[in-house]
Design a protein around this motif. Structure first.
Motif, short mmCIF file in Angstrom:
data_model
loop_
_atom_site.label_atom_id
_atom_site.label_comp_id
_atom_site.label_asym_id
_atom_site.label_seq_id
_atom_site.Cartn_x
_atom_site.Cartn_y
_atom_site.Cartn_z
N SER A 126 0.84 -1.19 0.00
CA SER A 126 0.00 0.00 0.00
C SER A 126 0.88 1.24 0.00
CB SER A 126 -0.90 0.00 1.23
OG SER A 126 -1.71 -1.17 1.25
N LYS A 127 0.33 2.34 -0.47
CA LYS A 127 1.11 3.59 -0.46
C LYS A 127 0.18 4.76 -0.19
CE LYS A 127 0.84 4.30 -5.50
NZ LYS A 127 1.62 4.54 -6.73
N ARG A 128 0.74 5.73 0.48
CA ARG A 128 -0.02 6.94 0.75
C ARG A 128 0.06 7.86 -0.45
NH1 ARG A 128 -2.67 9.31 4.43
NH2 ARG A 128 -2.24 7.66 5.94
N ILE A 129 -1.09 8.33 -0.90
CA ILE A 129 -1.13 9.22 -2.06
C ILE A 129 -1.72 10.58 -1.71
CG2 ILE A 129 -1.28 7.32 -3.72
CD1 ILE A 129 -4.27 7.73 -3.85
N MET A 130 -2.19 10.71 -0.46
CA MET A 130 -2.78 11.98 -0.05
C MET A 130 -2.75 12.06 1.46
SD MET A 130 -6.50 13.49 -1.15
CE MET A 130 -6.80 15.26 -1.09
N ALA A 131 -2.65 13.26 1.97
CA ALA A 131 -2.65 13.45 3.42
C ALA A 131 -3.97 12.97 4.01
CB ALA A 131 -2.43 14.92 3.76
N HIS A 132 -3.88 12.36 5.18
CA HIS A 132 -5.06 11.77 5.82
C HIS A 132 -6.14 12.82 6.07
CE1 HIS A 132 -7.51 10.33 9.25
NE2 HIS A 132 -7.35 9.15 8.69
N GLU A 133 -5.75 13.97 6.55
CA GLU A 133 -6.72 15.01 6.89
C GLU A 133 -7.47 15.49 5.64
OE1 GLU A 133 -3.55 15.01 7.68
OE2 GLU A 133 -3.65 14.59 9.85
N GLN A 134 -6.74 15.68 4.55
CA GLN A 134 -7.38 16.13 3.32
C GLN A 134 -8.35 15.09 2.78
OE1 GLN A 134 -4.22 17.14 0.60
NE2 GLN A 134 -3.93 19.19 1.47
N ALA A 135 -7.93 13.82 2.78
CA ALA A 135 -8.79 12.75 2.27
C ALA A 135 -10.07 12.65 3.08
CB ALA A 135 -8.04 11.43 2.27
N MET A 136 -9.94 12.67 4.39
CA MET A 136 -11.13 12.53 5.23
C MET A 136 -12.02 13.75 5.17
SD MET A 136 -10.79 9.49 6.00
CE MET A 136 -12.37 9.40 6.84
N SER A 137 -11.44 14.90 4.90
CA SER A 137 -12.28 16.10 4.75
C SER A 137 -13.14 16.00 3.49
CB SER A 137 -11.42 17.36 4.71
OG SER A 137 -10.65 17.42 3.51
N ILE A 138 -12.58 15.40 2.43
CA ILE A 138 -13.37 15.20 1.21
C ILE A 138 -14.48 14.19 1.46
CG2 ILE A 138 -13.27 14.35 -1.17
CD1 ILE A 138 -10.40 15.41 -1.32
N VAL A 139 -14.18 13.12 2.21
CA VAL A 139 -15.21 12.14 2.55
C VAL A 139 -16.33 12.82 3.34
CG1 VAL A 139 -15.71 10.05 3.89
CG2 VAL A 139 -13.63 10.18 2.50
N GLN A 140 -15.95 13.68 4.26
CA GLN A 140 -16.95 14.39 5.07
C GLN A 140 -17.80 15.31 4.18
OE1 GLN A 140 -15.27 16.64 8.29
NE2 GLN A 140 -17.25 17.19 9.16
N MET A 141 -17.16 15.97 3.20
CA MET A 141 -17.92 16.82 2.27
C MET A 141 -18.94 15.99 1.50
SD MET A 141 -14.94 19.14 0.54
CE MET A 141 -13.55 19.74 1.50
N MET A 142 -18.55 14.79 1.11
CA MET A 142 -19.43 13.96 0.29
C MET A 142 -20.64 13.42 1.06
SD MET A 142 -17.06 11.79 -2.39
CE MET A 142 -16.09 10.93 -1.14
N GLU A 143 -20.63 13.52 2.37
CA GLU A 143 -21.80 13.10 3.13
C GLU A 143 -23.03 13.91 2.76
OE1 GLU A 143 -21.63 12.12 7.37
OE2 GLU A 143 -19.46 12.49 7.27
N SER A 144 -22.79 15.18 2.42
CA SER A 144 -23.93 16.06 2.08
C SER A 144 -24.64 15.59 0.82
CB SER A 144 -23.44 17.50 1.91
OG SER A 144 -22.52 17.60 0.83
N VAL A 145 -23.97 14.79 -0.02
CA VAL A 145 -24.59 14.31 -1.27
C VAL A 145 -25.77 13.39 -0.98
CG1 VAL A 145 -24.17 12.95 -3.35
CG2 VAL A 145 -22.43 14.54 -2.53
N THR A 146 -25.69 12.62 0.12
CA THR A 146 -26.77 11.67 0.44
C THR A 146 -27.76 12.25 1.46
OG1 THR A 146 -25.51 10.62 2.24
CG2 THR A 146 -25.20 9.75 0.00
N GLU A 147 -27.54 13.47 1.87
CA GLU A 147 -28.43 14.12 2.83
C GLU A 147 -29.45 14.98 2.09
OE1 GLU A 147 -25.66 16.21 5.26
OE2 GLU A 147 -25.09 14.43 6.45
N PRO A 148 -30.47 15.42 2.78
CA PRO A 148 -31.46 16.30 2.12
C PRO A 148 -30.79 17.48 1.44
CG PRO A 148 -32.26 15.64 4.27
CD PRO A 148 -30.85 15.13 4.18
N GLY A 149 -31.17 17.73 0.19
CA GLY A 149 -30.55 18.77 -0.61
C GLY A 149 -29.47 18.25 -1.52
N GLY A 150 -29.02 17.01 -1.30
CA GLY A 150 -28.00 16.41 -2.15
C GLY A 150 -28.60 15.72 -3.37
#
Length: 645
Positions: free
Chosen positions: A526-550
């Motif tokens: 395995s290899k790291r291709i992106m900082a953990h904080e940045q990757a998880m922040s994008i995952v958190q942003m994508m939560e809004s896609v499945t929430e009301p308004g997404g």
């Protein structure tokens, strides 16, 4: 010896009465054995005879040496060919199992029993000839008569469950012919179609075949072989592949022709053995003499696939495909922590136990072979490039007014004027305008470098036969329209497997776990291709896609935080441009978003009822992922909804 001859000559021992009367030859010379010349001639004659005899003896000795010593093995082999043959002993093909050792492909031992009317009739007439021509040997006659009695076709008909009338018809025994007349017997033997092969039992178990083969009936032959069987055919057909005849095998063996069967052909096939068998005058095998080469059974191949999820995924893809009247649908489920593919299926499929159902279209493993423009599912990687550049943060505002932007004569639009939005809203509302502005503000290679970093443009480590590699081409600085379209998923080609791998890397906190399909594969590091904080922040942003308004509320799962992204793209028109009424729907989702465990990606090609991914593939993700989380006992990370009484 010559002294005795000389003495006899002097005594006249060899002088005939005729010579006594006439001592002179017709040339006036003395004739007869008593002459000196006669002795010399006899001596030379004996010498010549002895020389010839010795030469012949020497030639015989030399020939015997050549045959029995110098070239003994060659002639021994030639002799062996007349009474022996080497028979191939087919190896047992290994099983393909799922991650829980449930069989997905097995080789079942089968047998075919056939009857040769020609061989039966030939044996019948031969036995009658022996009986007729050997009346002085009552014991021989008795043995032959017993063998003849055992050739009663009624016995064979009962064992093979076939009409005795049919057997009598094909053998056409004529008891009126003169069995001592070779020409008459030859003319009476069955000939033409079916005279050498009449199937009695076709593809039955060896136990059933033994009911006929143990009769030791003349003209009855048994052929044993293995046939591949797939217990769960439709969900696995494009993944496992199928078997086809090996044209280079003189005995007509089979080999893997597609999918896992082909990819792991060497491991599954093993090595055939060779057995020396004794033959009779009719070239029938009598017994095995010795094993020349041992049979090495094939190895089992254990997949990472969970057959429970595989079946569920296929049924949901089929239901959605039929409901939307789509061309086809495909999907994958991946374990975020390991990169293991838990399910991978495509609809429509075929029954791999009946290849007559297979067509060029339904045999394609769409998730791995087909490349396409993925559309808006690529926007999280545009956001990743923005965050990685240092010019943007999760809260940076982007002006999308008035809801469109002109680039090189082309107008790029959003569905609505979103105004000033941040990165989270960009993903929630799937803004093309905001994605374009990010791309044009970064270096020309920023977007494509991030896409390649997440595995786009290269084959996955699955090494699946025929797998597509996709295409990512870096635009030049002046190619602003291409730079813009790349940011929202046009102008590149990808496979669904690449999308699944990329989303798994985001879900793993920026760590790329190479995809794998088999448990025994040596995993690539395995290899790291992106900082953990940045990757998880994008995952958190994508939560809004499945929430009301997404755009994908249908993907939400009660009790779990779900992150994801939809992609609705136009299909390419082979004549140029894009179809205006044909779409491709993709959804990629992660669950649970707080501690990602599984990634699911779904695709429906050309739905004809609804055209937006949030309405077509998001529900497929919901149904499959809900059961997957339950099967793997993934803890809830969100309160369950209460139902009002």
């Amino acid at each position: 010896m010559f002294d005795r001859l000389k003495k006899n000559e002097e005594q006249g021992a060899y002088t005939s009465v005729k010579n006594l009367k006439n001592k002179r030859g017709f040339l006036g010379k003395a004739s007869g054995a008593s002459s000196r010349g006669g002795f010399e001639q006899d001596k030379n004659r004996f010498r010549t005879i002895w020389v010839i005899a010795l030469v012949i003896l020497g030639l015989l000795i030399a020939r015997a040496y050549y045959l029995q010593v110098a070239n003994a093995q060659f002639y021994q082999d030639k002799g062996d060919e007349l009474i022996t043959s080497v028979r191939t002993q087919k190896s047992y093909r290994g099983m393909i199992t799922d991650r829980n050792n449930l069989p997905l492909a097995v080789s079942a031992p089968l047998a075919t029993v056939s009857f040769s009317p020609h061989d039966y009739a030939r044996e019948y007439y031969e036995l009658k000839r022996i009986i007729i021509t050997n009346p002085e040997s009552p014991q021989l006659v008795a043995r032959m008569q017993k063998r003849l009695d055992n050739m009663d076709l009624t016995t064979l008909a009962a064992a093979a469950n076939i009409s005795v009338t049919e057997l009598k018809k094909v053998t056409a025994i004529d008891d009126s012919i003169d069995v001592t007349d070779e020409a008459a017997v030859k003319a009476a033997l069955p000939s033409g179609a079916g005279s050498h092969y009449l199937p009695l039992l076709n593809k039955v178990t060896p136990e059933i075949a033994q009911s006929v083969s143990t009769l030791d009936f003349p003209g009855v032959y048994e052929k044993n072989f293995f046939q591949r069987y797939y217990p769960q055919p439709q969900p696995n057909s494009q993944l496992l592949g199928f078997m086809g005849q090996n044209v280079s095998d003189p005995e007509g063996g089979y080999e893997g022709r597609a999918g896992i069967e082909r990819q792991y052909e060497t491991e599954l096939a093993g090595d055939d053995g060779k057995v020396l068998v004794l033959k009779d005058a009719k070239q029938n095998s009598l017994k095995e003499i010795k094993q020349i080469e041992p049979e090495i059974p094939g190895k089992d191949v254990a997949l990472t696939i969970d057959s429970r999820l595989q079946y569920l995924l296929y049924k949901e893809l089929e239901k959605a495909g039929r409901l939307q009247k789509a061309r086809w649908s495909t999907g994958m489920i991946v374990d975020v922590q390991t990169g293991e593919v838990l399910a991978l299926s495509t609809w429509p499929s075929f029954n791999s136990n009946n290849l007559n159902e297979m067509t060029g279209e339904n045999q394609r493993n769409r998730a791995l072979l087909d490349v396409f423009e993925p559309g808006s599912v690529m926007k999280p990687f545009t956001v990743a490039a923005a965050l990685d550049s240092g010019k943007y943060t999760a809260t940076t505002l982007i002006d999308t007014n008035p809801g469109s932007i002109r680039v090189r004569g082309y107008t790029i639009r959003d569905h609505n004027n979103l105004g000033m939005i941040n990165m989270g809203t960009l993903l929630q509302k799937s803004s093309n305008v905001a994605s374009t502005k990010i791309a044009l503000s970064l270096p020309p290679d920023a977007i494509t470098n991030m896409q390649r970093q997440f595995g786009f443009g290269s084959k996955t480590p699955l090494q699946f036969p025929g797998e597509g590699s996709g295409l990512v081409v870096t635009p030049k600085e002046k190619e602003t329209s291409r730079r813009a379209t790349l940011s929202y998923g046009y102008g590149l080609e990808a496979t669904l497997a690449q999308v699944a791998q990329a989303y798994s890397a985001l879900a793993a906190g920026g760590v790329m776990h190479p995809l794998t399909l088999t448990k025994d594969d040596k995993l690539q590091p395995s290899k790291r291709i992106m900082a953990h904080e940045q990757a998880m922040s994008i995952v958190q942003m994508m939560e809004s896609v499945t929430e009301p308004g997404g755009t994908a509320k249908g993907a939400a799962i009660d009790g779990y935080r779900v992150a994801g992204k939809t992609g609705t793209s136009r299909r390419v028109n082979p004549k140029g441009g894009y179809y205006t009424d044909q779409y491709r729907n993709v959804f990629a989702g992660i669950a649970p978003a707080s501690n990602p465990r599984l990634v699911g990606v779904m695709l429906i090609e050309d739905p004809r009822v609804q055209i937006y991914a949030g309405l077509t593939v998001a529900p497929v993700f919901h149904n499959v992922m809900k059961e997957a989380l339950r099967l793997y006992n993934v803890p809830l990370d969100k309160p369950l909804k209460t139902i009002a009484q």
